[in-house]
Structure formats: structure tokens, C-alpha cells
Design an enzyme around this catalytic site. Structure first.
Site, PDB file in Angstrom:
ATOM      1  N   GLY A  32       0.760  -1.162   0.002  1.00  0.00           N
ATOM      2  CA  GLY A  32       0.270   0.038  -0.028  1.00  0.00           C
ATOM      3  C   GLY A  32       0.946   1.296   0.008  1.00  0.00           C
ATOM      4  O   GLY A  32       1.939   1.161  -0.173  1.00  0.00           O
ATOM      5  N   ILE A  34       1.238   3.689   2.550  1.00  0.00           N
ATOM      6  CA  ILE A  34       2.178   3.719   3.608  1.00  0.00           C
ATOM      7  C   ILE A  34       3.129   2.542   3.781  1.00  0.00           C
ATOM      8  O   ILE A  34       4.166   2.772   3.982  1.00  0.00           O
ATOM      9  CB  ILE A  34       1.380   4.168   4.955  1.00  0.00           C
ATOM     10  CG1 ILE A  34       0.422   5.439   4.598  1.00  0.00           C
ATOM     11  CG2 ILE A  34       2.205   4.257   6.065  1.00  0.00           C
ATOM     12  CD1 ILE A  34      -0.437   5.892   5.912  1.00  0.00           C
ATOM     13  N   ASP A  53       0.025  -8.450   1.144  1.00  0.00           N
ATOM     14  CA  ASP A  53      -0.976  -7.549   0.524  1.00  0.00           C
ATOM     15  C   ASP A  53      -2.056  -8.046  -0.385  1.00  0.00           C
ATOM     16  O   ASP A  53      -1.590  -9.054  -1.077  1.00  0.00           O
ATOM     17  CB  ASP A  53      -0.403  -6.198  -0.215  1.00  0.00           C
ATOM     18  CG  ASP A  53      -1.254  -5.106  -0.166  1.00  0.00           C
ATOM     19  OD1 ASP A  53      -0.619  -3.955   0.546  1.00  0.00           O
ATOM     20  OD2 ASP A  53      -2.228  -5.021  -0.718  1.00  0.00           O
ATOM     21  N   GLY A  58      -3.568  -1.653  -2.672  1.00  0.00           N
ATOM     22  CA  GLY A  58      -2.009  -1.466  -2.822  1.00  0.00           C
ATOM     23  C   GLY A  58      -2.019  -2.076  -4.311  1.00  0.00           C
ATOM     24  O   GLY A  58      -2.793  -2.409  -4.887  1.00  0.00           O
ATOM     25  N   LEU A  98      -0.712  -3.009   9.027  1.00  0.00           N
ATOM     26  CA  LEU A  98      -1.117  -1.795   8.368  1.00  0.00           C
ATOM     27  C   LEU A  98      -2.232  -1.899   7.380  1.00  0.00           C
ATOM     28  O   LEU A  98      -3.013  -0.976   6.794  1.00  0.00           O
ATOM     29  CB  LEU A  98      -0.062  -1.076   7.558  1.00  0.00           C
ATOM     30  CG  LEU A  98       0.888  -0.161   8.152  1.00  0.00           C
ATOM     31  CD1 LEU A  98       1.865  -0.947   9.247  1.00  0.00           C
ATOM     32  CD2 LEU A  98       1.710   0.542   7.102  1.00  0.00           C
ATOM     33  N   TYR A 170     -16.098   3.259  10.334  1.00  0.00           N
ATOM     34  CA  TYR A 170     -14.491   3.139  10.132  1.00  0.00           C
ATOM     35  C   TYR A 170     -13.905   3.317  11.381  1.00  0.00           C
ATOM     36  O   TYR A 170     -12.962   2.557  11.817  1.00  0.00           O
ATOM     37  CB  TYR A 170     -13.872   4.137   9.046  1.00  0.00           C
ATOM     38  CG  TYR A 170     -12.499   3.939   8.808  1.00  0.00           C
ATOM     39  CD1 TYR A 170     -11.967   3.127   8.248  1.00  0.00           C
ATOM     40  CD2 TYR A 170     -11.686   5.026   9.542  1.00  0.00           C
ATOM     41  CE1 TYR A 170     -10.520   2.989   7.826  1.00  0.00           C
ATOM     42  CE2 TYR A 170     -10.184   4.940   9.366  1.00  0.00           C
ATOM     43  CZ  TYR A 170      -9.847   4.002   8.380  1.00  0.00           C
ATOM     44  OH  TYR A 170      -8.307   3.910   8.093  1.00  0.00           O
ATOM     45  N   LYS A 174     -11.826   0.623  13.867  1.00  0.00           N
ATOM     46  CA  LYS A 174     -10.283   0.984  14.329  1.00  0.00           C
ATOM     47  C   LYS A 174     -10.192   0.835  15.823  1.00  0.00           C
ATOM     48  O   LYS A 174      -9.366   0.234  16.094  1.00  0.00           O
ATOM     49  CB  LYS A 174      -9.758   2.530  13.790  1.00  0.00           C
ATOM     50  CG  LYS A 174      -9.575   2.194  12.253  1.00  0.00           C
ATOM     51  CD  LYS A 174      -8.320   1.564  11.941  1.00  0.00           C
ATOM     52  CE  LYS A 174      -7.825   1.720  10.483  1.00  0.00           C
ATOM     53  NZ  LYS A 174      -6.479   1.087  10.392  1.00  0.00           N
TER      54      LYS A 174
END
Ligand code: UDP
Length: 352
Positions: A32, A34, A53, A58, A98, A170, A174
Site C-alpha cells: 500500500g 504507507i 497485501d 495496494g 497496516l 470506520y 479501528k
């Protein structure tokens, strides 16, 4: 008289930090935006890296500069699958989680799907890491602060928002993942760090799923109107992805960060309107600024965050620095990339 008893335990002592030199490090979301910068920085720091991934957002092109690196392995798989998550963690000494579905556009289009994907991958990765008794760094999000008072402080309760509104789904996933990360790590006696990322920008970011700065840059270069949503007075702070990647790895290597939540980003605040003007000026573009009502781009009830500003006191205390690259320099770099004039990413050699 009571004498102190000698302490004997067969259980291994918890590792002093998530990362130690020479570790095998798994990076979910490693292809991705980051994640690929984190992979490059891990290689620079001498680690063996396994990038995982599912390529849903990504791209292997993000890893082009390091594709042939002898200490890098890449697997295309989804860690929302329990077996894949277990295989990844069993073969690693630490995992940096991530992977996630990101982007305000996607969240507006499919709030349930985004929430479920992020929740499932966190459940599987943290359970697998606990079973393997390896350390975890989890990249959570500034979204968990919702409309908290600025500057956002890690000690504040999370505020995912109103469940009938779609944006909070979202943040909810998280926040739930943060609890999972701490819960599993405590049970396994393994180190964990939760980093809350603020707006992150830099090379290889696309504007396909929201992301205001790459969108403004593309619009300015194409001579199209810069679409400022709402009144443009909402603020954000933008950090360069290379600095964010370094801060994440410094935190993962810091014993003081174990068991903590830490904001990672820039604390230089700018309004979206001023950002549009900055991009236009740096690009010497004649693109007009098109003020666009929120209702024209988002579904009813989708809220924009009016101000987002982190407190970076904890980050500075733990790693001794915080991202500081100037926004003008970042915009110049992104303009060069969009015009195809960006210098190629430096290739890493095996010795780096
Ligand atoms: N935004 C905008 N024009 C765009 C895209 C985004 O004005 O073309 C605004 C958006 O409404 C928000 C800010 O820019 O106030 C940052 O949006 P982004 O999607 O980059 O990230 P967010 O901070 O909302 O997660």
C-alpha cells in the site's frame, strides 16, 4: 523476618519492544501507500521483510524500487483470512498491521463492507500474533477521535460517532481493533504499540478514494478546477509518508512505547481552502477553485471532520522528534511526481 522470595518463572520475559535489530518483520498492507514506505525503511534498517497485501488498494508497483531486494519477500494474500494471518505471523518475529480498507470515498460508498473488512483482518492478525507470541504495531486512525476537542490527546476517550451515520463505522472498527490489540497482547505477554495516524501524504498516494492533496495536485496539473468540499474552513495537518514510516519504526523499536497509544502525524494545521490555494500557487496553475457542497459528493448524514490536529507530545517524548517537513516542499515533490518529473526512488542495495 520475611525474606524476599527468589522469583522463578519458566515463562519467557516479554520482549522489551516490538522491533529488535535483525528481526523478520511481516508488514500487512505492505504494497500500500504507507506500507510500501514502511517496507523500504525496514530494509534500510537491516530487517528481513515479508510484505503481505491483497492488492485491493495496494499495488506491486509501489514496491518496484525494492522488488529484487534479497531481504524482501512479497505474498499476495488477504489477512482477513485466518489461515493466511496465521501463516504470516508464524514466520515472523514481529508484525506491523497496516492492512485496511482506506479512503473516505469508499467509506461513503460501502460503510458496512469497510467496517467488516477492517474488523476481520484485525481479529485474525492479532489472534495469530498472540498465538505466535510476537510483537505487534497497529496503525489505527485519527478518525477514532471523531469531533473531540483539538489538539487530539491520546488520553481522551474515543468518539466513533452516531451509529446511524456512515462515517463512524470506520472509526468504530479501528477503535475495536485497538482494544483487540491490547487484549491479545496482554494475554500473550507480547509487546504492542498502537499508532494513530493523521493525514499522511507523499509519493505513490492516489486520489482515487478521497485523499485531498493528491486530488488537488492532479487537478492543478490537469488544469481542472480544484474541488474544495464544504466551506473549505475545515482543517487538517499533513505529514510526509517517509517521516511517518520512520516514526512508526522508531516507536516499534522504543521500549517506552510498549502498551501505549501514540499519535503520528504533523501538527501544522491548514484549512482545505488554504491548501487549494497553496497547490495552485506552487503549480503556477490557473485552475479555479470550485467550492462543492458536501451534499453533492457524500450521502446524507456523512459528516466531515471540522478540525483535526494531534498532540504530538507523546510521540516526541518517546522517539525524540516528530514529522516536520514543510507542506510547500511536499507539494513541490508531488507536483513533480504528477508531471512525471519525479526523481526515481533511490534503489536499495543489499547492504542498506
Ligand atoms: N476534500 C476536498 N476536496 C476533495 C477531497 C477532499 O475539499 O477533492 C476535503 C474533505 O472534505 C476533508 C479534507 O479535504 O475535509 C480531507 O479529506 P481526505 O479525504 O483527504 O481525508 P480525511 O481527513 O477526511 O480523512
Amino acid at each position: 523476618m520475611l525474606l524476599p522470595m527468589p522469583v522463578r518463572s519458566s515463562a519467557p520475559l516479554p520482549a522489551p519492544a516490538v522491533l529488535a535489530p535483525g528481526m523478520r518483520v511481516a508488514v500487512t498492507g505492505g504494497a500500500g501507500f504507507i506500507g510500501s514506505h514502511v517496507v523500504e525503511e525496514l530494509l534500510r534498517r537491516g530487517h528481513r521483510v515479508h510484505a503481505v497485501d491483497d492488492l485491493s488498494s495496494g499495488s506491486l508497483a509501489n514496491l518496484a524500487a525494492v522488488a529484487a531486494h534479497p531481504r524482501l519477500a512479497v505474498t499476495v494474500a488477504s489477512v482477513a483470512d485466518a489461515r493466511a494471518a496465521a501463516a504470516v505471523c508464524d514466520a515472523a518475529d514481529a508484525v506491523l498491521h497496516l492492512a485496511g480498507v482506506v479512503g473516505v470515498r469508499r467509506l461513503a460508498d460501502d460503510p458496512l463492507g469497510v467496517m467488516q473488512a477492517n474488523q476481520r483482518s484485525a481479529e485474525h492478525v492479532f489472534a495469530a500474533a498472540a498465538a505466535a507470541r510476537i510483537g505487534v504495531l497497529f496503525t489505527s486512525s485519527s478518525e477514532v477521535y471523531g469531533r473531540a476537542r483539538v489538539p487530539f490527546d491520546e488520553g481522551e476517550p474515543v468518539q466513533p460517532g452516531v451509529p446511524t451515520g456512515s462515517r463512524g463505522s470506520y472509526a468504530c472498527a479501528k477503535a475495536y481493533a485497538e482494544w483487540l490489540a491490547f487484549g491479545h497482547a496482554a494475554r500473550a505477554g507480547a509487546p504492542v504499540v498502537v499508532a494513530r495516524l493523521f493525514n499522511t501524504v507523499g509519493p505513490r498516494q492516489t486520489g482515487d478514494h478521497g485523499m485531498v492533496l493528491p486530488r488537488f495536485v492532479q487537478q492543478a496539473v490537469a488544469g481542472l478546477p480544484l474541488t474544495v468540499y464544504g466551506d473549505g474552513r475545515q482543517t487538517r495537518c499533513f505529514a510526509h509518508v517517509a517521516e511517518v514510516a520512520s516514526a512508526l519504526l522508531d516507536l516499534a523499536a522504543a521500549p517506552a512505547a510498549v502498551g501505549r497509544i501514540v499519535n503520528v502525524g504533523s501538527d501544522v494545521e491548514i484549512s482545505v481552502r488554504a491548501l487549494a490555494e497553496l497547490v495552485r500557487a506552487r503549480a503556477a496553475s490557473r485552475s479555479p477553485i470550485a467550492v462543492t457542497p458536501l451534499a453533492a459528493v457524500f450521502p446524507p448524514g456523512f459528516e466531515d471532520v471540522p478540525r483535526r490536529l494531534p498532540s504530538l507530545a507523546r510521540l516526541r517524548a518517546m522517539v525524540g522528534w516528530a514529522p516536520s517537513r514543510s507542506l510547500s516542499a511536499i507539494v513541490d515533490e508531488l507536483l513533480a511526481e504528477a508531471r512525471g518529473a519525479a526523481p526515481a526512488a533511490p534503489a536499495l542495495t543489499a547492504s542498506e
